[in-house]
Design an enzyme around this catalytic site. Structure first.
Site, short mmCIF file in Angstrom:
data_model
loop_
_atom_site.label_atom_id
_atom_site.label_comp_id
_atom_site.label_asym_id
_atom_site.label_seq_id
_atom_site.Cartn_x
_atom_site.Cartn_y
_atom_site.Cartn_z
N GLU A 22 0.61 -0.87 -0.02
CA GLU A 22 0.09 -0.60 0.22
C GLU A 22 0.95 1.21 0.52
OE1 GLU A 22 -2.45 -0.61 3.47
OE2 GLU A 22 -4.05 -2.37 2.87
N GLU B 294 -6.44 -10.53 -0.24
CA GLU B 294 -7.39 -10.33 0.84
C GLU B 294 -8.23 -10.23 -0.34
OE1 GLU B 294 -5.33 -6.76 2.50
OE2 GLU B 294 -3.70 -7.52 2.03
#
Length: 377
Positions: free
Chosen positions: A161, A265
């Site tokens: 991220e 995820e």
């Protein structure tokens, strides 16, 4: 037309389900067998599961999954809470569990702006660390953690991220202190710690064109430096209707030009959310409001059917691009384990996965299997 074919396959799968409150699959059905010639299928494990304290979850993990990821136990704050303190016990148990079941073991994550202790970014006197201090600290951390599991953990989310949704680099403490340099140094250190491990860049909202383009630019720049970036992880924190199949597909295709594509995820949020939020920024939290917690007594059949249909069309897409995708990982084993019970609002009752709180398969599991069988027939 391609999207229509995927939706048709998913629709046929739903038509075979019967009651949406139960499944008709044989007990021995296994997702890892269904996709054995396509890609790995896995789940993220929490602390209790990794430590062998949830035998019902382990039964699901053993039957259905051939890859595992750690939810939190290998993040910096968990494994390296103090400068000279490492907490390897949960991670050791996690790796041992993966070996026990002969699974592809993923490490998550070496460098992230969240769940990293403040001391990492400080000089010891409470002021910001220097660029040299921070880079050395990061390199030492990667050498210690990735080095400990050399030859045991098969692939690492090296950087997690690092991008904003517009494709620019996130103004994290990593970036504030080192600029872009930490990105290359992280992959360089990971490759040195375990030359044979796969190394990934992982992020959410990767279906958004601007973020997708930013990720491609980032990964290509690292690869152009001669650094090993095996592939890109597309976090699948999606909803019942968004993003579209076409948006997901476009990113899969474009990312595949740079290496392997992982769907990481994966979960489907069925609950309403404030501000129509998208993605997985864990800072984007809200106070509890009952209007965003509407299924406290169970998921209505209508919504259960929508969830099954959504998973069917998504996996039909993955199956179509099985030559590009190497791994699909659910973010949790059962609904009770999901982080979405506490994000973006704590205390909600969420239903984003394919196994319910009683460890039973939901109709989504059968929808996935039937969608793939239809495409193969």
């Amino acid at each position: 037309m391609r999207k229509n074919r995927i939706l048709v396959a998913a629709g046929v799968a739903l038509a075979t389900l019967g009651s949406v409150a139960s499944t008709n699959l044989p007990a021995e059905t296994s997702l890892k067998s269904v996709f054995k010639n396509d890609f790995h299928v896995g789940a993220a494990l929490n602390h209790r599961q990794a430590m062998g304290q949830d035998p019902k979850a382990e039964a699901i993990i053993a039957q259905h999954f051939n890859t595992i990821s750690p939810e939190n136990l290998l993040k910096w704050g968990s494994v390296h809470p103090q400068p000279e303190t490492f907490n390897y016990k949960p991670a050791d148990a996690y790796v041992a569990l993966g070996k026990k079941h002969k699974q592809f073991i993923v490490g998550h994550t070496l460098v992230w702006h969240q769940q990293t202790p403040n001391w990492v970014f400080e000089d010891g006197a409470g002021k910001a660390a220097s660029k040299e201090q921070l880079l050395k600290r990061m390199q030492d951390h990667i050498a210690a953690v990735a080095g400990r599991y050399k030859g045991q953990i098969n692939g690492w989310d090296v950087v997690n991220e690092a991008l904003n949704d517009d494709g620019t680099l996130r103004n994290s403490k990593w970036y504030q202190i080192t600029g872009e340099e930490y990105l290359a140094k992280a992959f360089e250190a990971a490759q040195k710690a375990d030359p044979k491990a796969e190394l990934y860049y992982n992020d959410y909202n990767m279906w958004k064109p601007a973020k997708r383009d930013g990720a491609i630019k980032l990964v290509k720049s690292l690869q152009d430096k001669g650094l090993k970036v095996t592939g890109i992880g597309m976090q699948g924190h999606w909803g019942l209707e968004h993003p579209s199949i076409q948006q997901i597909e476009e990113s899969i295709v474009k990312f595949s030009a740079l290496g392997k594509v992982m769907i990481t995820e994966l979960d489907i949020d069925v609950l309403p959310n404030p501000s129509n939020r998208q993605g997985a920024d864990i800072d984007a939290t809200f106070d509890f409001d009952q209007k965003y917690n509407i299924y406290t007594k169970g998921l209505p059949n209508e919504v259960q059917q929508k969830l099954a249909r959504r998973y069917a069309e998504i996996f039909a897409l993955f199956h179509k691009h099985r030559d590009k995708i190497s791994r699909v990982t659910f973010w949790g084993v059962t609904d009770g384990d999901s982080w979405l019970n506490n994000w973006p609002i704590k205390g909600r009752t969420s239903y984003p996965l394919i196994f319910d709180r009683n460890y039973q398969p939901k109709p989504a599991l059968e929808a996935i299997v039937q969608a793939v069988k239809k495409k193969d027939s």
